[in-house]
Design a protein around this motif. Sequence first.
Motif, PDB file in Angstrom:
ATOM      1  N   ARG A   1      10.392  -4.636  -3.970  1.00 36.86           N
ATOM      2  CA  ARG A   1       9.340  -5.095  -3.057  1.00 36.86           C
ATOM      3  C   ARG A   1       8.882  -3.951  -2.149  1.00 36.86           C
ATOM      4  N   TYR A   2       9.818  -3.117  -1.717  1.00 35.14           N
ATOM      5  CA  TYR A   2       9.451  -1.955  -0.904  1.00 35.14           C
ATOM      6  C   TYR A   2       8.437  -1.087  -1.641  1.00 35.14           C
ATOM      7  N   GLN A   3       8.680  -0.829  -2.922  1.00 33.98           N
ATOM      8  CA  GLN A   3       7.758   0.011  -3.693  1.00 33.98           C
ATOM      9  C   GLN A   3       6.401  -0.653  -3.832  1.00 33.98           C
ATOM     10  N   ALA A   4       6.389  -1.982  -4.025  1.00 35.54           N
ATOM     11  CA  ALA A   4       5.113  -2.702  -4.123  1.00 35.54           C
ATOM     12  C   ALA A   4       4.337  -2.618  -2.819  1.00 35.54           C
ATOM     13  N   PHE A   5       5.032  -2.765  -1.697  1.00 33.41           N
ATOM     14  CA  PHE A   5       4.382  -2.638  -0.392  1.00 33.41           C
ATOM     15  C   PHE A   5       3.826  -1.222  -0.224  1.00 33.41           C
ATOM     16  N   MET A   6       4.610  -0.213  -0.636  1.00 34.77           N
ATOM     17  CA  MET A   6       4.171   1.171  -0.474  1.00 34.77           C
ATOM     18  C   MET A   6       2.950   1.459  -1.345  1.00 34.77           C
ATOM     19  N   ASP A   7       2.942   0.936  -2.563  1.00 31.55           N
ATOM     20  CA  ASP A   7       1.784   1.138  -3.438  1.00 31.55           C
ATOM     21  C   ASP A   7       0.523   0.553  -2.800  1.00 31.55           C
ATOM     22  N   GLU A   8       0.655  -0.599  -2.152  1.00 32.76           N
ATOM     23  CA  GLU A   8      -0.502  -1.204  -1.505  1.00 32.76           C
ATOM     24  C   GLU A   8      -0.998  -0.339  -0.353  1.00 32.76           C
ATOM     25  N   LEU A   9      -0.072   0.202   0.435  1.00 31.48           N
ATOM     26  CA  LEU A   9      -0.457   1.068   1.558  1.00 31.48           C
ATOM     27  C   LEU A   9      -1.166   2.335   1.073  1.00 31.48           C
ATOM     28  N   VAL A  10      -0.605   2.979   0.067  1.00 31.43           N
ATOM     29  CA  VAL A  10      -1.218   4.203  -0.455  1.00 31.43           C
ATOM     30  C   VAL A  10      -2.613   3.903  -0.992  1.00 31.43           C
ATOM     31  N   GLY A  11      -2.762   2.758  -1.635  1.00 35.03           N
ATOM     32  CA  GLY A  11      -4.084   2.354  -2.126  1.00 35.03           C
ATOM     33  C   GLY A  11      -5.075   2.178  -0.994  1.00 35.03           C
ATOM     34  N   TRP A  12      -4.648   1.532   0.077  1.00 37.38           N
ATOM     35  CA  TRP A  12      -5.539   1.348   1.233  1.00 37.38           C
ATOM     36  C   TRP A  12      -5.915   2.681   1.859  1.00 37.38           C
ATOM     37  N   LEU A  13      -4.947   3.616   1.908  1.00 38.37           N
ATOM     38  CA  LEU A  13      -5.237   4.939   2.455  1.00 38.37           C
ATOM     39  C   LEU A  13      -6.256   5.665   1.584  1.00 38.37           C
TER      40      LEU A  13
END
Length: 331
Positions: free
Chosen positions: A274-286
């Motif tokens: 789940r941490y990796q999924a959250f991080m992927d979403e953040l990087v996408g938003w950036l």
Amino acid sequence: MKAVLARRHGSPESLVVEDIAPLQAGPGEVIVSVHASAVNFPDTLIIENRYQFKPALPFSPGGEVAGMVKQVGEGVQGFAQGDRVIAVCGWGGYAEEVRTVPEKLVALPAGIDMEAAAALVITYGTSHYALKDRAALQPGETLLVLGAAGGTGISAVELGKLMGARVIAAASTDEKLALCRAHGADETINYTSEDLRERIKALTGGRGVDVVYDPVGGSYTEPALRSMAWRGRYLVIGFTAGEIPKPALNLVLLKGCSIVGVFYGGFAQAEPVRYQAFMDELVGWLAQGRIRPAITERYPLEQAAQALRVVADRKATGKIMLTTALGRGEG
């Protein structure tokens, strides 16, 4: 290579800058050439031996950096020399190179600024996890952010707006509140010149706020807790005021609200998928420009002590960044 070292526990001024041997990757390890390193409040605690993680002396502070993979050790998969990455290293980041493992690297797409990337994980990651997972913030709810002009606070303001909330930002000066408005705050409170509780009551028509995001603690906790709406969620992020508050639990009963702890490092360790999924979403938003870290000051690596002093004294507005010679295009 140059590194900022804590050879003894103490204040930012106790740090030293030294030339040390370049790092070598052992089996399963990755060496990252650092372009930029974020300055975070936990860095002020770890050098004083007051943080939950206690590395052996000597060590370099600095929990998150952005740079390029310099070397991979035997057995490393998924990363190669020349890859652009964020390293969530915990410590070691105030240096021209950092040693880490693949599990603590985040691939960085081309086109994302290194400084913005270095500012992403600890602040935005904490706020993302806090608001999405721990608070389950919903569109239309009201979010109060205390200490809203710091790096973590600004990230909560931006992410709260992105998630559809009405955001009330509270900070100590009008200058800081102007930065909060520039990053999406709907309403602001200057809690040095205004009564926090009365102002919240006025802004919410007496209903209160659904979620409180509190990285400050201290004297602001009780009035914010008293300002909760029914079924509200009070997010405990940290204690930059230096005092761990002892709230009256009868308020939790009367408000029907929850006090919710937010330990992002624990989440990353306990729930890596789940941490990796959250991080992927953040990087996408950036990458899409939907979030934009407020980098307000830059210091060369050699002036890490000065940068940390600003954060320790709670004088930081937005995010402070350390840059290496490589990151400045000098190496």
